[in-house]
Design a protein around this motif. Structure first.
Motif, short mmCIF file in Angstrom:
data_model
loop_
_atom_site.label_atom_id
_atom_site.label_comp_id
_atom_site.label_asym_id
_atom_site.label_seq_id
_atom_site.Cartn_x
_atom_site.Cartn_y
_atom_site.Cartn_z
N VAL A 43 6.45 -7.86 -13.26
CA VAL A 43 5.95 -8.49 -12.03
C VAL A 43 5.19 -7.46 -11.19
CG1 VAL A 43 6.64 -9.53 -9.83
CG2 VAL A 43 7.72 -10.28 -11.95
N LEU A 44 5.78 -6.27 -11.02
CA LEU A 44 5.13 -5.22 -10.24
C LEU A 44 3.83 -4.77 -10.90
CD1 LEU A 44 5.02 -3.00 -8.06
CD2 LEU A 44 6.49 -1.61 -9.54
N PHE A 45 3.85 -4.53 -12.21
CA PHE A 45 2.67 -4.05 -12.92
C PHE A 45 1.53 -5.06 -12.82
CE2 PHE A 45 0.09 -3.00 -16.63
CZ PHE A 45 0.07 -1.61 -16.59
N ALA A 46 1.85 -6.35 -12.98
CA ALA A 46 0.83 -7.39 -12.89
C ALA A 46 0.26 -7.47 -11.48
CB ALA A 46 1.43 -8.74 -13.29
N ALA A 47 1.13 -7.38 -10.46
CA ALA A 47 0.66 -7.44 -9.08
C ALA A 47 -0.22 -6.25 -8.74
CB ALA A 47 1.86 -7.51 -8.13
N LEU A 48 0.17 -5.06 -9.21
CA LEU A 48 -0.65 -3.87 -9.00
C LEU A 48 -2.03 -4.02 -9.64
CD1 LEU A 48 1.85 -0.89 -9.51
CD2 LEU A 48 0.48 -1.34 -7.47
N ALA A 49 -2.03 -4.52 -10.87
CA ALA A 49 -3.29 -4.70 -11.58
C ALA A 49 -4.21 -5.65 -10.82
CB ALA A 49 -3.03 -5.21 -12.99
N LEU A 115 6.75 1.18 -17.63
CA LEU A 115 5.77 0.39 -16.88
C LEU A 115 5.67 0.86 -15.43
CD1 LEU A 115 6.37 -3.26 -18.16
CD2 LEU A 115 4.47 -1.73 -18.70
N ASP A 116 6.82 1.24 -14.83
CA ASP A 116 6.79 1.76 -13.46
C ASP A 116 5.94 3.03 -13.38
OD1 ASP A 116 8.31 -0.22 -12.35
OD2 ASP A 116 10.21 0.88 -12.40
N GLY A 117 6.16 3.94 -14.33
CA GLY A 117 5.38 5.18 -14.33
C GLY A 117 3.93 4.96 -14.65
N LEU A 118 3.65 4.09 -15.64
CA LEU A 118 2.27 3.81 -16.02
C LEU A 118 1.51 3.14 -14.88
CD1 LEU A 118 0.20 3.89 -18.35
CD2 LEU A 118 0.99 1.59 -18.99
N GLY A 119 2.17 2.21 -14.20
CA GLY A 119 1.53 1.54 -13.08
C GLY A 119 1.17 2.51 -11.97
N GLN A 120 2.08 3.43 -11.67
CA GLN A 120 1.82 4.42 -10.63
C GLN A 120 0.69 5.36 -11.04
OE1 GLN A 120 5.32 6.50 -9.39
NE2 GLN A 120 4.29 7.58 -7.74
N THR A 121 0.64 5.71 -12.33
CA THR A 121 -0.40 6.61 -12.81
C THR A 121 -1.79 5.97 -12.75
OG1 THR A 121 1.16 7.71 -14.30
CG2 THR A 121 -1.18 7.97 -14.79
N ILE A 122 -1.88 4.70 -13.18
CA ILE A 122 -3.18 4.03 -13.26
C ILE A 122 -3.64 3.51 -11.90
CG2 ILE A 122 -4.44 2.10 -14.28
CD1 ILE A 122 -2.62 2.32 -16.72
N GLY A 124 -1.97 3.85 -8.73
CA GLY A 124 -1.57 4.53 -7.50
C GLY A 124 -0.26 4.01 -6.95
N SER A 125 0.27 4.69 -5.95
CA SER A 125 1.59 4.36 -5.41
C SER A 125 1.55 3.90 -3.96
CB SER A 125 2.51 5.57 -5.54
OG SER A 125 1.95 6.70 -4.89
N ASP A 126 0.37 3.60 -3.42
CA ASP A 126 0.27 3.11 -2.05
C ASP A 126 0.70 1.64 -1.98
OD1 ASP A 126 -0.64 5.54 -1.17
OD2 ASP A 126 -2.75 5.01 -1.41
N ILE A 127 0.77 1.14 -0.77
CA ILE A 127 1.04 -0.29 -0.57
C ILE A 127 -0.30 -1.03 -0.54
CG2 ILE A 127 2.02 -2.03 0.97
CD1 ILE A 127 3.98 0.07 1.96
N TYR A 128 -0.46 -2.00 -1.41
CA TYR A 128 -1.73 -2.74 -1.52
C TYR A 128 -1.53 -4.18 -1.08
CZ TYR A 128 -2.75 1.31 -4.41
OH TYR A 128 -2.90 2.60 -4.86
N GLN A 229 4.07 -3.25 -3.47
CA GLN A 229 4.69 -1.94 -3.36
C GLN A 229 5.76 -1.84 -4.43
OE1 GLN A 229 6.90 -1.80 0.42
NE2 GLN A 229 6.39 -3.97 0.64
N PHE A 230 6.26 -0.63 -4.68
CA PHE A 230 7.13 -0.44 -5.82
C PHE A 230 8.51 -1.07 -5.63
CE2 PHE A 230 3.82 2.13 -7.38
CZ PHE A 230 4.03 2.24 -8.74
N SER A 231 8.87 -1.42 -4.41
CA SER A 231 10.11 -2.17 -4.20
C SER A 231 10.00 -3.60 -4.73
CB SER A 231 10.47 -2.20 -2.71
OG SER A 231 9.46 -2.86 -1.97
N LEU A 232 8.77 -4.02 -5.07
CA LEU A 232 8.58 -5.38 -5.59
C LEU A 232 9.31 -5.58 -6.91
CD1 LEU A 232 6.98 -7.95 -4.77
CD2 LEU A 232 5.16 -7.18 -6.28
N SER A 233 9.51 -4.51 -7.68
CA SER A 233 10.21 -4.65 -8.95
C SER A 233 11.66 -5.07 -8.77
CB SER A 233 10.16 -3.33 -9.74
OG SER A 233 10.79 -2.30 -9.02
N SER A 234 12.22 -4.84 -7.57
CA SER A 234 13.60 -5.25 -7.31
C SER A 234 13.73 -6.76 -7.16
CB SER A 234 14.13 -4.56 -6.05
OG SER A 234 13.41 -4.98 -4.90
#
Length: 309
Positions: A43-49, A115-122, A124-128, A229-234
């Motif tokens: 869910v987080l990775f898809a939302a970030l993308a 996926l958490d690490g890959l998402g942050q790498t590709i 970024g880790s800001d709030i979008y 944001q990364f808390s979305l994975s929770s």
């Protein structure tokens, strides 16, 4: 009465969003017997993308339309989720066929952190922000029936309608298409499905792709409401009681379980919370899931598993 209806509707709309996340758990477990702990990370990775592509594509292609940016970002994120699903089946699941459930669970935990690490790498880790044009202002209904009317959050209402439409489409897919029937056959008995020529690996790729689309829609909606944001994975942890209540093997159970928990959270917080100091909405779902586990471990709609020795 008007306030009760307002709380009830709010709970139903929140519960529909819980059901959407829980549906990803159920789809994968039914088809492969894997409890996908990585659903929240998906869910987080898809939302970030989607959030990042919505910002990048107008700059790359030279247009300013927000609607076009969101549509293209959704398509691009969907393609990425298909690629992720294919890689998970090809690189992980294919090598773990017939392994113990604990081994498969640990594999999905590894996928989660990857996926958490890959998402942050590709990305970024800001709030979008994902802006899909859902209205933020409330809607007042039934003013002639109840004093002051019933306050309805338009954003929650539209999100619930989108979630319900996706659930209806998935139901039709499972019931009316040959691929859907093959998925149900695999869910009932892997070996029997293989014996009649159903390719198990292809079915697993399809079901992970479907779970990826579900994760994308869930990420889009929750990202629009809360920000990406990364808390979305929770958010997956909020869906776990839904799965326990409805049953890991039941699609209708995921829907009804989500509605029960959504309504239960809202009503208990409003009517019982003041008596105990508040905060009941945080733990209500987990207490309800614990009670269900004690008396009906397979959930309200799950299949009872009988092992013969």
């Amino acid at each position: 009465m008007g306030y009760f209806l307002e709380t009830l509707l709010g709970g139903l709309m929140t519960g529909m969003l819980y059901s959407l996340v829980a549906l990803g758990f159920v789809l994968i477990f039914k088809a492969s017997g894997v409890f996908n702990f990585a659903q929240g990370a998906m869910v987080l990775f898809a939302a970030l993308a989607m959030a990042r592509f919505a910002g990048w594509l107008p700059k790359w292609l030279g247009f300013e339309s927000v609607i076009l940016a969101n549509v293209l970002a959704f398509i691009a994120a969907g393609i990425i989720m298909f690629a992720v699903a294919w890689m998970i089946e090809r690189l992980v699941l294919r090598h773990l066929v017939n392994q113990e459930g604990a081994t498969l669970l640990m594999a999905t935990l590894g996928i989660t952190y990857f996926l958490d690490g890959l998402g942050q790498t590709i990305f970024g880790s800001d709030i979008y922000k994902i802006d899909i044009g859902m209205p933020k202002e409330p809607l007042i209904a039934l003013e002639s029936t109840f004093q002051g009317g019933v306050l309805i959050n338009k954003e929650d209402l539209i999100a619930a309608v989108i979630a319900a439409a996706l659930v209806a489409l998935l139901t039709l897919f499972f019931q009316k298409t040959s691929t859907g029937r093959a998925l149900r056959a695999v869910a009932d008995d892997h070996q029997a499905a293989q014996s009649i020529g159903i390719p198990l690996n292809r079915i697993w790729v399809i079901v992970w792709c479907v779970a990826g689309v579900v994760a994308l829609v869930a990420g889009m909606i929750w990202g629009s409401k809360l920000g990406v944001q990364f808390s979305l994975s929770s958010i997956a942890l909020r869906a776990l009681p839904v799965v326990i209540l409805g049953g890991l093997t039941s699609v209708p159970g995921a829907i009804i379980g989500g509605l029960i928990i959504g309504v239960g959270e809202k009503l208990s917080e409003v009517y019982i919370g003041p008596m105990v100091g508040g905060g009941i909405e945080i733990w209500f779902a987990y207490m309800l899931a614990l009670v269900v586990l004690l008396f009906r471990p397979q959930g309200l709609f799950g299949e009872k598993i009988i092992d013969r020795v």
